[in-house]
Write a protein that holds these residues in place. Structure first.
Motif: not given
Length: 329
Positions: A29-30, A99-104, A106-110
């Motif tokens: 889900g990510e 969210a503040h980084g070169e790579v993150i 996140f849940p796909a629904d967001l």
């Protein structure tokens, strides 16, 4: 390894560090995103200061907005392909999903595939401001044709989004800002009128501009003494939506105005929209339609490089900006 923004103690912008951490593969889900731009918000400064509605677990990441390209996809995720240009809906917890980084991760629904008309900075500046303004003005207040709406802190990114949303539904936005230095920019952005609250009599000017119909909706992140002139200018049955508390002064309860005009004073956080899938989908559709039709255009105040994150936060706290501060990678 990827560089992310973290802080090990609460304080001013100087406590922020850029540190290398390992970003794992996405779980079920990510989605893993290679970030191209970040949007800055007051919420991040408050978390850093230890004054936010969420408590940081130190050392803590931060950040509510980003845009970039899909780098990896977890099990069960559909609708995305590697390389897709995406932006993120602000999470309800930026401690859990910074969210503040070169790579993150996140849940796909967001994660949203935003319109191709948006470049990386505009995509990173989109969601927080328009979701916040939409939730208050459209979802709650049902703002519509002919309504007079007063928007305080109007030169903020949320204030500018609120002006655009009001115009899109045929309402009349009156912008309130502290000084006249930003008045012309607000008029150019679509405000029907501008009041400089430190230079003019706010109650008298609102009464003059709103006319006999009065102000039906007030959208305010400040609180404090402004409540008195704002509610004095409101129409019977009007609603004041408070989405912040920037004023260091106590906020009086305007009892006589509330009683005599049957006013609603309503606290609001964008989390109401983020936590309700049905309301969030309606908000996303409204915002994406506005972007595609050219009605919504995020205003970028200034762009900083990732290595300038401390300077970007200092600029955020200077209150000099007109629109959103963005950091690019």
């Amino acid at each position: 390894m990827a560089r992310i923004v973290r802080f090990h103690r609460h304080g001013g912008p100087e406590v922020l560090r850029i540190e290398e951490v390992e970003v794992p593969q996405p779980g079920p889900g990510e989605v893993r995103i290679r970030v191209k731009a970040l949007g800055l918000n007051r919420a991040e400064a408050l978390l850093r200061q230890g004054r936010y509605i969420e408590t940081a677990v130190l050392p803590s990441g931060l950040g509510l907005e980003a845009a970039g390209s899909v780098e990896a996809i977890g099990a069960g995720v559909e609708g995305f392909a590697l390389g897709d240009a995406v932006s993120i809906i602000p999470p309800r917890s930026m401690v859990r999903w910074p969210a503040h980084g070169e790579v993150i991760l996140f849940p796909a629904d967001l994660v949203v595939k935003h319109p191709a008309s948006l470049d990386w900075p505009a995509a990173a500046a989109l969601w927080m401001q328009y979701l916040t303004a939409y939730g208050a003005l459209i979802d709650i207040a049902k703002l519509g044709q002919g309504d007079v709406v007063v928007i305080t802190a109007a030169s903020s990114s949320v204030g500018l989004a609120a002006i655009e949303i009001a115009n899109r539904v045929g309402a009349r936005p009156i912008a309130v800002t502290r000084s006249s230095s930003k008045a012309q920019a607000l008029l150019d952005h679509g405000a029907a009128a501008v009041i400089a609250s430190e230079e003019e009599d706010l109650e008298a000017r609102l009464a003059e501009l709103a006319g006999p119909q009065g102000v039906r909706v007030v959208f305010d992140p400040i609180g404090g003494p402004l409540f008195v002139p704002l509610t004095a200018a409101m129409a019977r049955g009007g609603i004041l939506i408070e989405y912040g508390g920037l004023s260091p002064e106590p906020t009086p309860f305007p009892l006589f105005a509330v009683l005599s005009k049957s006013l609603t004073l309503r606290g609001y956080l964008v989390h109401e929209i983020l936590g309700d899938p049905t309301r969030l989908e309606a908000a996303k559709a409204f915002i994406l339609d506005g972007v595609k039709e050219g009605a919504f255009r995020p205003v970028i105040a200034r762009i900083f490089a990732f290595d300038e994150i401390v300077e970007a936060h200092r600029f955020l706290e200077s209150n000099q900006q007109f629109g959103k501060i963005v950091v690019t990678l």
